[in-house]
Motif scaffolding. Structure first.
Motif, PDB file in Angstrom:
ATOM      1  N   ARG A  18     -28.282  13.412 -53.443  1.00 26.72           N
ATOM      2  CA  ARG A  18     -27.501  14.470 -53.587  1.00 26.72           C
ATOM      3  C   ARG A  18     -26.762  15.265 -52.635  1.00 26.72           C
ATOM      4  O   ARG A  18     -27.579  14.938 -51.400  1.00 26.72           O
ATOM      5  CB  ARG A  18     -28.687  15.526 -54.258  1.00 26.72           C
ATOM      6  CG  ARG A  18     -28.917  15.289 -55.911  1.00 26.72           C
ATOM      7  CD  ARG A  18     -30.186  16.098 -56.615  1.00 26.72           C
ATOM      8  NE  ARG A  18     -30.966  16.789 -55.625  1.00 26.72           N
ATOM      9  CZ  ARG A  18     -32.506  16.617 -55.218  1.00 26.72           C
ATOM     10  NH1 ARG A  18     -32.246  17.586 -55.918  1.00 26.72           N
ATOM     11  NH2 ARG A  18     -33.694  16.440 -54.787  1.00 26.72           N
ATOM     12  N   CYS A  20     -27.642  18.194 -51.000  1.00 18.41           N
ATOM     13  CA  CYS A  20     -28.540  18.757 -50.243  1.00 18.41           C
ATOM     14  C   CYS A  20     -28.680  18.080 -49.219  1.00 18.41           C
ATOM     15  O   CYS A  20     -28.806  18.612 -47.861  1.00 18.41           O
ATOM     16  CB  CYS A  20     -28.748  20.039 -51.478  1.00 18.41           C
ATOM     17  SG  CYS A  20     -29.825  18.536 -52.416  1.00 18.41           S
ATOM     18  N   ASN A  21     -28.601  16.849 -49.938  1.00 20.05           N
ATOM     19  CA  ASN A  21     -29.538  15.965 -48.408  1.00 20.05           C
ATOM     20  C   ASN A  21     -28.835  15.266 -48.171  1.00 20.05           C
ATOM     21  O   ASN A  21     -29.178  15.152 -47.569  1.00 20.05           O
ATOM     22  CB  ASN A  21     -30.696  15.604 -49.542  1.00 20.05           C
ATOM     23  CG  ASN A  21     -31.680  16.289 -50.287  1.00 20.05           C
ATOM     24  OD1 ASN A  21     -32.322  17.226 -49.466  1.00 20.05           O
ATOM     25  ND2 ASN A  21     -32.250  15.518 -51.398  1.00 20.05           N
ATOM     26  N   GLU A 209     -42.873  20.878 -53.621  1.00 19.97           N
ATOM     27  CA  GLU A 209     -42.295  21.309 -55.126  1.00 19.97           C
ATOM     28  C   GLU A 209     -42.621  22.227 -55.987  1.00 19.97           C
ATOM     29  O   GLU A 209     -43.469  22.394 -56.034  1.00 19.97           O
ATOM     30  CB  GLU A 209     -42.331  19.685 -55.271  1.00 19.97           C
ATOM     31  CG  GLU A 209     -40.642  19.493 -56.055  1.00 19.97           C
ATOM     32  CD  GLU A 209     -40.377  18.429 -56.971  1.00 19.97           C
ATOM     33  OE1 GLU A 209     -39.379  18.456 -57.298  1.00 19.97           O
ATOM     34  OE2 GLU A 209     -41.381  17.230 -57.403  1.00 19.97           O
ATOM     35  N   ASP A 244     -35.572  20.487 -51.038  1.00 20.02           N
ATOM     36  CA  ASP A 244     -34.453  19.926 -51.123  1.00 20.02           C
ATOM     37  C   ASP A 244     -33.681  20.641 -49.760  1.00 20.02           C
ATOM     38  O   ASP A 244     -32.605  19.939 -49.810  1.00 20.02           O
ATOM     39  CB  ASP A 244     -33.691  20.206 -51.791  1.00 20.02           C
ATOM     40  CG  ASP A 244     -34.094  19.403 -53.706  1.00 20.02           C
ATOM     41  OD1 ASP A 244     -34.880  18.790 -53.651  1.00 20.02           O
ATOM     42  OD2 ASP A 244     -34.106  20.059 -54.449  1.00 20.02           O
ATOM     43  N   ASN A 390     -31.085  26.760 -56.767  1.00 21.93           N
ATOM     44  CA  ASN A 390     -32.411  25.963 -56.922  1.00 21.93           C
ATOM     45  C   ASN A 390     -33.563  26.533 -56.267  1.00 21.93           C
ATOM     46  O   ASN A 390     -33.322  27.772 -57.037  1.00 21.93           O
ATOM     47  CB  ASN A 390     -32.646  24.862 -56.041  1.00 21.93           C
ATOM     48  CG  ASN A 390     -33.247  23.845 -56.679  1.00 21.93           C
ATOM     49  OD1 ASN A 390     -33.899  23.846 -57.997  1.00 21.93           O
ATOM     50  ND2 ASN A 390     -33.660  22.986 -56.901  1.00 21.93           N
ATOM     51  N   ASN A 394     -35.650  26.761 -51.460  1.00 23.08           N
ATOM     52  CA  ASN A 394     -34.718  25.701 -51.142  1.00 23.08           C
ATOM     53  C   ASN A 394     -33.436  26.139 -50.941  1.00 23.08           C
ATOM     54  O   ASN A 394     -32.798  25.932 -49.147  1.00 23.08           O
ATOM     55  CB  ASN A 394     -33.796  25.867 -52.584  1.00 23.08           C
ATOM     56  CG  ASN A 394     -34.561  24.273 -53.205  1.00 23.08           C
ATOM     57  OD1 ASN A 394     -34.623  23.830 -54.162  1.00 23.08           O
ATOM     58  ND2 ASN A 394     -35.457  23.710 -51.671  1.00 23.08           N
ATOM     59  N   GLU A 544     -26.554  20.019 -60.898  1.00 22.96           N
ATOM     60  CA  GLU A 544     -25.866  19.733 -59.551  1.00 22.96           C
ATOM     61  C   GLU A 544     -24.808  19.399 -59.393  1.00 22.96           C
ATOM     62  O   GLU A 544     -23.975  18.240 -60.073  1.00 22.96           O
ATOM     63  CB  GLU A 544     -26.723  19.021 -58.504  1.00 22.96           C
ATOM     64  CG  GLU A 544     -26.532  18.261 -58.714  1.00 22.96           C
ATOM     65  CD  GLU A 544     -28.215  17.472 -59.450  1.00 22.96           C
ATOM     66  OE1 GLU A 544     -29.307  17.343 -59.229  1.00 22.96           O
ATOM     67  OE2 GLU A 544     -27.627  16.351 -61.188  1.00 22.96           O
TER      68      GLU A 544
END
Length: 559
Positions: A18, A20-21, A209, A244, A390, A394, A544
């Motif tokens: 994704r 963000c990563n 998480e 994330d 999110n 995050n 997303e």
């Protein structure tokens, strides 16, 4: 041509594919002129298709064997299970996951002097909601986890009764798989602590998480913290909410450590009374979440704004949910609070630069807060970061990473100005360094604009409209758009492209990003036209978006 005395190279194994990563970490690396080595994107998997953990380990060791590596930043979830979603599936056996972590010993042998940082997730309180049916089970499992935690902590009869009901509602095979995943992941987290104690990892974050104040994760955290204490890992280990953002925060931590920087921040809350509220999907007061993220990024706090390197303005978790604030009276009160806050923030910061973080509600900015930010005309050149995506962890983690690395990029600009005065640079060398600085400015402005476009325009304004269209008219699932994917993506792209163009034209176009050169001969690097916008739904769902903005930069003589 690098502005640094040599190229700094970082091996980076992300949590998944994704933006963000991957994309956001790449932008941070460009900001500070570091080289980020990432596995080929096809290795990382996509959504419910896990990454190729064995191929990624082979790639990682091959890159390490090539030499000249300063750091490795690793998602153990990717190395063990193939990513975050893979960590919630029982497909990978415990023995296989643990065996895959043997690669850490090989990596340390190849990189005896490099900083090796890693993160791994403490499992959320449910499964992945990848369909409408799975969403029902997600809710039941989440309630089951919280209720079971309440029974163990409080022992109330009403909770015992509800727990018994939930056990009849959840299919036994699903419950067994969920609990097997929890146990496997806990064993992998124990192993990660052992790897840190053995010196294969220099720093480890176990990130909680999506959770709640009660649940099985509380006991897991206590056990893991006790194990870390036994190994005396106080300065090399952390547990805090998140997931994330960890690629960004650990990259920032390495840069700070490598450059021997500890930036300081003064925190200003829009409503200080809300600082200890527990944000949605988290298990502790927000002030504790903030402390954990500060520690991971490597930023200290000060109670005197005059002593701070930057000021961070935070819209803390509101009491209740977003829908609770839609009445006229409540909305008016929130609007007034936001306007007063930005007046106070500008006064407090003075000439200092600012990071803005909005965690009032999960999954998107509070509309009146984002509008107040723009209406109060916070100068673009003073904005280090904006984040409102999110979860609270995050958002605050990524805001801190972006802001603190932006400060380093500005220090690089200062070194460039000084070299221009004291060193006889050739025209070619000057232009090469200037190109590097402009690329840093482009990366910073792109990340800042992407957060405003995603966290506010998309998540707060456009996504609810599209969700209603998908559910009511297309009769599709928001978790897997399937045959409606292209139609929905076109709708999102059209709406968000128009909104982003308006935002750019009104608040970014022509604005000064930074000033370069000596005072008597300075020039401004200003933002030019937004030339291209590309928007996709990378996982075929609405949660997303992947945003790519191409825009120009121009040098303008300062008045």
């Amino acid at each position: 041509m690098s502005i640094r005395h040599r190229v700094h190279r970082v091996i980076y194994v992300p949590l998944d594919d994704r933006p963000c990563n991957v994309v956001h970490v790449q932008l941070l690396a460009r900001m500070v002129d570091y080289e980020l080595l990432i596995p080929p994107i096809e290795m990382l998997g996509r959504y419910t298709r896990p990454g190729d953990a064995d191929a990624i380990a082979t790639w990682m060791l091959r890159e390490a064997s090539a030499g000249s590596i300063d750091s490795a930043i690793l998602s153990l979830d990717m190395l063990a299970y193939g990513g975050l979603v893979g960590s919630r599936s029982p497909d990978v056996r415990t023995e296989t996951a643990l065996q895959r972590l043997d690669a850490l010993t090989e990596l340390r042998q190849m990189l005896p002097d490099a900083a090796i940082y890693a993160h791994n997730v403490i499992m959320r309180l449910s499964i992945t909601a990848s369909s409408d049916d799975a969403a029902v089970h997600w809710q039941l499992l989440h309630e089951y986890s919280v209720t079971k935690g309440r029974v163990e902590a409080l022992g109330e009869d009403s909770d015992r009764q509800r727990l018994a009901e939930l056990e009849t509602l959840i299919p036994l095979p699903l419950l067994s798989k969920y609990e097997a995943c929890r146990e496997r992941n806990h064993q992998v987290n124990r192993r990660a602590i052992d790897e840190t104690a053995q010196g294969n990892l220099d720093y480890l974050v176990l990130a909680q998480e999506d959770a709640a104040p009660y649940g099985p994760h509380i006991q897991e955290q206590r056990h893991l913290a006790h194990l870390a204490d036994q190994h005396r890992l106080t300065d090399r280990f952390a547990i805090h909410p998140g997931a994330d953002e960890l690629g960004q925060t650990l990259f920032a931590r390495f840069v700070h450590s490598h450059m021997e920087k500890t930036p300081s921040v003064y925190v200003l809350y829009a409503n200080p009374d809300d600082a200890d509220n527990v944000a949605q999907f988290e298990d502790r007061p927000f002030s504790d979440t903030l402390s954990g993220q500060l520690m991971t990024v490597g930023v200290s706090t000060t109670t005197d704004p005059a002593e701070a390197d930057f000021v961070m303005g935070i819209n803390p978790p509101a009491t209740g949910e977003r829908a609770d604030y839609q009445s006229s009276d409540m909305l008016t009160a929130r609007q007034e609070q936001a306007r007063e806050f930005f007046d106070m923030l500008l006064q407090t910061a003075g000439d200092k630069r600012m990071a803005i973080c909005d965690v009032a509600f999960a999954n998107g900015a509070e509309d009146c807060f984002a509008r107040a930010l723009l209406d109060q005309r916070v100068p673009l050149r003073q904005m280090l970061s904006f984040s409102a995506w999110n979860t609270a962890a995050n958002s605050v983690g990524s805001a801190l990473a972006h802001a603190s690395l932006r400060l380093i990029a500005l220090q690089d600009k200062g070194a460039f100005d000084l070299a221009s005065l004291l060193v006889d640079l050739s025209p070619m060398r000057y232009l090469q360094l200037l190109d590097t600085l402009i690329d840093s400015e482009t990366a910073h402005a792109g990340l800042l604009f992407s957060h405003l476009a995603d966290d506010w325009l998309y998540q707060t304004q456009i996504r609810p409209q599209v969700t209603e269209h998908v559910v009511n008219l297309l009769r599709a699932s928001i978790f897997d758009l399937a045959d409606s994917s292209q139609q929905v993506q076109n709708m999102v792209s059209d709406m968000l492209t128009r909104a982003a163009a308006d935002l750019w034209a009104t608040h970014f176009l022509g604005k000064e990003s930074v000033r370069i050169g000596p005072e008597d001969n300075a020039a401004s690097v200003a933002l030019a036209e937004l030339e291209e916008t590309r928007i996709t739904l990378p996982w075929g769902r609405l949660f997303e978006v992947d945003l790519h903005f191409n825009f120009g930069m121009e040098l303008v003589a300062s008045s």
